[in-house]
Design an enzyme around this catalytic site. Sequence first.
Site, PDB file in Angstrom:
ATOM      1  CB  SER A   1      30.481  -8.549   9.232  1.00  0.00           C
ATOM      2  OG  SER A   1      29.424  -7.820   8.674  1.00  0.00           O
TER       3      SER A   1
ATOM      4  CE  LYS B   1      27.018  -8.646  10.907  1.00  0.00           C
ATOM      5  NZ  LYS B   1      27.297  -7.825  12.126  1.00  0.00           N
TER       6      LYS B   1
ATOM      7  CE  LYS C   1      26.679  -5.514   7.918  1.00  0.00           C
ATOM      8  NZ  LYS C   1      26.150  -4.958   9.180  1.00  0.00           N
TER       9      LYS C   1
ATOM     10  CG  ASP D   1      23.708  -6.721  10.866  1.00  0.00           C
ATOM     11  OD1 ASP D   1      22.606  -6.200  11.134  1.00  0.00           O
ATOM     12  OD2 ASP D   1      24.799  -6.199  11.184  1.00  0.00           O
TER      13      ASP D   1
ATOM     14  CD  GLU E   1      24.316  -7.777  13.994  1.00  0.00           C
ATOM     15  OE1 GLU E   1      24.883  -8.794  13.565  1.00  0.00           O
ATOM     16  OE2 GLU E   1      24.913  -6.705  14.203  1.00  0.00           O
TER      17      GLU E   1
ATOM     18  CG  ASP F   1      24.634  -3.482  15.923  1.00  0.00           C
ATOM     19  OD1 ASP F   1      24.995  -2.571  16.679  1.00  0.00           O
ATOM     20  OD2 ASP F   1      25.220  -3.696  14.829  1.00  0.00           O
TER      21      ASP F   1
ATOM     22  CE  LYS G   1      28.534  -3.117  15.546  1.00  0.00           C
ATOM     23  NZ  LYS G   1      27.657  -2.587  14.482  1.00  0.00           N
TER      24      LYS G   1
ATOM     25  N   GLY H   1      31.817  -5.074  15.161  1.00  0.00           N
ATOM     26  CA  GLY H   1      32.888  -4.260  14.590  1.00  0.00           C
ATOM     27  C   GLY H   1      32.310  -3.104  13.804  1.00  0.00           C
TER      28      GLY H   1
HETATM   29  O1  OSB Z   1      25.912  -3.523  11.826  1.00  0.00           O
HETATM   30  O2  OSB Z   1      27.566  -4.670  12.487  1.00  0.00           O
HETATM   31  C1  OSB Z   1      27.119  -3.735  11.800  1.00  0.00           C
HETATM   32  C2  OSB Z   1      29.952  -2.206   9.748  1.00  0.00           C
HETATM   33  C3  OSB Z   1      29.583  -0.885   9.748  1.00  0.00           C
HETATM   34  C4  OSB Z   1      28.409  -0.517  10.359  1.00  0.00           C
HETATM   35  C5  OSB Z   1      27.616  -1.473  10.998  1.00  0.00           C
HETATM   36  C6  OSB Z   1      28.009  -2.791  11.026  1.00  0.00           C
HETATM   37  C7  OSB Z   1      29.165  -3.171  10.349  1.00  0.00           C
HETATM   38  C8  OSB Z   1      29.606  -4.548  10.246  1.00  0.00           C
HETATM   39  C9  OSB Z   1      31.078  -4.764   9.986  1.00  0.00           C
HETATM   40  O3  OSB Z   1      28.881  -5.505  10.244  1.00  0.00           O
HETATM   41  C10 OSB Z   1      31.778  -5.398  11.110  1.00  0.00           C
HETATM   42  C11 OSB Z   1      33.259  -5.352  10.879  1.00  0.00           C
HETATM   43  O4  OSB Z   1      33.739  -6.268  10.233  1.00  0.00           O
HETATM   44  O5  OSB Z   1      33.921  -4.406  11.342  1.00  0.00           O
HETATM   45 MG    MG Z   2      24.997  -4.963  13.075  1.00  0.00          MG
END
Ligand code: OSB
Ligand code: MG
Length: 375
Positions: free
Chosen positions: A135, A161, A163, A188, A213, A238, A262, A290
């Site tokens: 991510s 992925k 953001k 995402d 996402e 999510d 998660k 994560g």
């Molecule tokens: O939406 O998946 C998410 C990190 C913090 C809060 C929300 C998210 C995330 C990530 C990071 O996308 C995932 C990771 O590499 O731990």
């Molecule tokens: Mg997410």
Amino acid sequence: MKVEAITLREIRMPLVHFFETSFGRTYERNIVLVTAHCEGVNGWGECAAGENPFYSEESFETAWYAILNFLAPAVLGKSLARGGDAAPLFEQVRGHRMAKAAVENALWEAEARQKGVPLWKLLGGTRREIACGVSIGIQDSLDQLMDKIETELAAGYQRIKIKVKPGWDLNAFERVRAKWPKILFSCDANSAYRREDFAHLKKFDAYDLLMIEQPLWHDDLYVHAELQKQLKTRICLDESIRHARDAQAAIELGACRIVNVKVGRVGGFTEALAVHDVCRERGVPVWCGGMLESGVGRVHNIALSTRENFSLPGDVSASKRYWKEDVIEPEVEVSKQGTIAVSDAPGTGYKVREDLIEKLTVRKETIRAGRASAS
Ligand code: OSB
Ligand code: MG
């Protein structure tokens, strides 16, 4: 397995690189860790709550409050046959799912150590290795984003992925697809879009995304279903999925076609397995999300990802992407093929570095049945 004491710790760990989502930037984590002391074995759990109540209602501060005052007292002094037996004891407390997960998962880990079995087998896992994606947060420039993607692809990660938010979406997709037309690629939004953005979101269909996402509100299923009807690209939820009933409702409403599991968001391993099953029964693939975890939570994500319906690469990646030094030994490493292998070692297969954790600790409290003592 008698729960004799629970130790709560807050540790601070600076990230090697800031992580930016549509709700803000994180430079340093405040992480609540739980240790369950059970008749000579310890189990560790990590609370996924962030520094602020932006991803969900919880933060590390509310988790501390919930664990100290309600969740630890609910299990202290009890003899539990399984770590999962903690879940019904937490039912009276509404919400606080990340806090619940930290305690329940510590007890699963204690159970695995006590029985001398790998945690992943205790969770019913069948995969010997899991597929890893990354991510990648919002960067200062698209050039920087391209550099990061290049690095992660070279390291072997199977899915990228990024953001997104309004103003950081189509321009990024253009650049990425021009250079890498074939990679598994997703985005995402962490709830950055609204109804008036539907026409804009439909343009995402042109980029062959594995999924979009959480485009809309964190607490919505209905409008996601409206949007999914208008998109070719699959929506993955999510934030909106708090438990197995949400997953069932989302799938049956047509609000998503993929689910991000998660373990913190849904309140622990018991509910994460229930979400997994609800999705599997309906032919919906899941993957493990994560939350910028330290090694303690990261290795729990690995164990969970060995369940069969985790059929898409997750956001579970190497320790060194986040930390100069992780709190476990060995650190989590990812192969050139973008996988993490699990072993037959009992427990998580990783050792918790208590000496390092002690150094990172800014707050600590141990509670035993019937009394509390700060230390
Ligand atoms: O939406 O998946 C998410 C990190 C913090 C809060 C929300 C998210 C995330 C990530 C990071 O996308 C995932 C990771 O590499 O731990
Ligand atoms: Mg997410």
